[in-house]
Motif scaffolding. Sequence first.
Motif, PDB file in Angstrom:
ATOM      1  N   SER A 211      21.899  24.851   1.069  1.00  0.00           N
ATOM      2  CA  SER A 211      21.371  24.984   2.366  1.00  0.00           C
ATOM      3  C   SER A 211      20.622  24.053   3.137  1.00  0.00           C
ATOM      4  O   SER A 211      20.212  24.428   4.025  1.00  0.00           O
ATOM      5  CB  SER A 211      20.305  26.300   2.148  1.00  0.00           C
ATOM      6  OG  SER A 211      19.300  25.934   1.365  1.00  0.00           O
ATOM      7  N   GLU A 212      20.890  22.809   2.472  1.00  0.00           N
ATOM      8  CA  GLU A 212      20.264  21.661   3.033  1.00  0.00           C
ATOM      9  C   GLU A 212      18.820  21.843   3.287  1.00  0.00           C
ATOM     10  O   GLU A 212      18.232  21.735   4.403  1.00  0.00           O
ATOM     11  CB  GLU A 212      21.118  21.231   4.388  1.00  0.00           C
ATOM     12  CG  GLU A 212      22.418  21.139   4.284  1.00  0.00           C
ATOM     13  CD  GLU A 212      23.133  20.400   5.586  1.00  0.00           C
ATOM     14  OE1 GLU A 212      22.468  20.789   6.699  1.00  0.00           O
ATOM     15  OE2 GLU A 212      24.231  20.244   5.567  1.00  0.00           O
ATOM     16  N   PRO A 213      17.929  22.229   2.143  1.00  0.00           N
ATOM     17  CA  PRO A 213      16.675  22.476   2.305  1.00  0.00           C
ATOM     18  C   PRO A 213      15.759  21.226   2.546  1.00  0.00           C
ATOM     19  O   PRO A 213      16.356  20.056   2.372  1.00  0.00           O
ATOM     20  CB  PRO A 213      16.136  23.129   0.664  1.00  0.00           C
ATOM     21  CG  PRO A 213      17.294  22.249   0.025  1.00  0.00           C
ATOM     22  CD  PRO A 213      18.540  22.076   0.804  1.00  0.00           C
ATOM     23  N   LYS A 214      14.572  21.392   2.906  1.00  0.00           N
ATOM     24  CA  LYS A 214      13.926  20.052   2.982  1.00  0.00           C
ATOM     25  C   LYS A 214      12.856  20.017   1.813  1.00  0.00           C
ATOM     26  O   LYS A 214      12.402  18.891   1.527  1.00  0.00           O
ATOM     27  CB  LYS A 214      12.627  20.303   4.338  1.00  0.00           C
ATOM     28  CG  LYS A 214      13.335  20.343   5.665  1.00  0.00           C
ATOM     29  CD  LYS A 214      12.422  20.616   6.902  1.00  0.00           C
ATOM     30  CE  LYS A 214      13.243  20.318   8.114  1.00  0.00           C
ATOM     31  NZ  LYS A 214      12.066  20.605   9.312  1.00  0.00           N
ATOM     32  N   LEU A 215      12.456  21.110   1.275  1.00  0.00           N
ATOM     33  CA  LEU A 215      11.643  21.193   0.058  1.00  0.00           C
ATOM     34  C   LEU A 215      12.056  21.747  -1.123  1.00  0.00           C
ATOM     35  O   LEU A 215      12.729  22.780  -0.828  1.00  0.00           O
ATOM     36  CB  LEU A 215      10.272  21.955   0.378  1.00  0.00           C
ATOM     37  CG  LEU A 215       9.371  22.319  -0.606  1.00  0.00           C
ATOM     38  CD1 LEU A 215       8.707  20.896  -1.239  1.00  0.00           C
ATOM     39  CD2 LEU A 215       8.274  23.297   0.089  1.00  0.00           C
ATOM     40  N   ILE A 216      12.176  21.212  -2.196  1.00  0.00           N
ATOM     41  CA  ILE A 216      12.643  21.884  -3.243  1.00  0.00           C
ATOM     42  C   ILE A 216      11.555  22.219  -4.231  1.00  0.00           C
ATOM     43  O   ILE A 216      10.905  20.995  -4.618  1.00  0.00           O
ATOM     44  CB  ILE A 216      13.831  21.050  -4.198  1.00  0.00           C
ATOM     45  CG1 ILE A 216      15.151  21.122  -2.927  1.00  0.00           C
ATOM     46  CG2 ILE A 216      14.504  21.746  -5.288  1.00  0.00           C
ATOM     47  CD1 ILE A 216      16.347  20.412  -3.460  1.00  0.00           C
ATOM     48  N   VAL A 217      11.256  23.407  -4.818  1.00  0.00           N
ATOM     49  CA  VAL A 217      10.346  23.404  -6.067  1.00  0.00           C
ATOM     50  C   VAL A 217      11.151  23.410  -7.183  1.00  0.00           C
ATOM     51  O   VAL A 217      11.879  24.248  -7.257  1.00  0.00           O
ATOM     52  CB  VAL A 217       9.503  24.744  -5.662  1.00  0.00           C
ATOM     53  CG1 VAL A 217       8.535  25.060  -6.624  1.00  0.00           C
ATOM     54  CG2 VAL A 217       8.651  24.920  -4.310  1.00  0.00           C
TER      55      VAL A 217
END
Length: 329
Positions: A173-179
């Motif tokens: 999903s082309e995220p900005k943040l990955i936890v």
Amino acid sequence: MTGLVSIKGLTRVFDVSKPWLNRMIERLPKRMLTAVSDVSFDIPAKTTYALVGESGSGKSTIGKMVVGLLRPTEGNVEIDGIDLVTETDPAIIDRIRTDIQMIFQDPFASLNPRWRVRDIITEPVSARGGNIDGLAEKLLVQVGLAEEDAGKYPHQFSGGQRQRLCVARALASEPKLIVCDEPTSALDVSVQAQVLNLMSDLKEDHGLTYLFISHDLTVVRHMADTIGVLYLGRLVEEASPTSLFNEPAHPYTAMLIDAAPRLDAFGREVEPPEGEIPDPTDPPSGCAFHPRCPLATDICKAERPKLTPHGAGRVACHHAGQVRLKGAA
């Protein structure tokens, strides 16, 4: 660098009481467990912030609150200036949630065994009606697997390969943040290094921001731009990896470093951290670490230290800076 994540006064309390009828019969009070207490930190965009600490320190609880799987008891989490707890506009909430993904600890449990890899990877995009043509194959190549793997099932992959599938799904999903919640703890040491190198490369290629959760300081030493050390739900130290490993300001940080394996100390007997984390439903008075601390004095038992600036970082200790590593000259 602009701040992507801002966490202020984050607190999470769980009710761990026995059922009401049992409490009435046994005349027991409610038991409340404070898993996270007044934690505040910021994560600038395109950087990695690592949270470390022993089991039960509140790391995973913070991660779940950041992605919205748990609701904070107090405090707030802002992503790109938006607090998902208080925000009411569905369009804004949907946009921000698209910018956040999570990689879980166990790659064996976090993949649906009945789905093909193609469906697992593209689910975050297809759920929103996005174009998924060729997406799985493209992401599989990016994480070091083959295009033909898209038609396979999770049980046909090794543990390290499954974690690569989890990384591919997070990127879809082309995220900005990955936890990243202990993403390598279930893997062999050699495979850990491969996955960590992959995540470092993807961070640079995609401009990602990581919240990296681990119990092992050595795992995050070369991954993180900033490391936050948690003890019994509280942030006790925050510093750059260089400062943290060379001159830890909190005795708990020094204890973790002393217990970590080192390449330059072959044959050295590693001593585990002394003592155990206290019962979080009945924490010690003052500084929660004082029963295990070699520097503890009367003020430590009576007064909880505040997190204050120390050098380029922050520390919560009445005797900050008086720590010495066991291996230091």
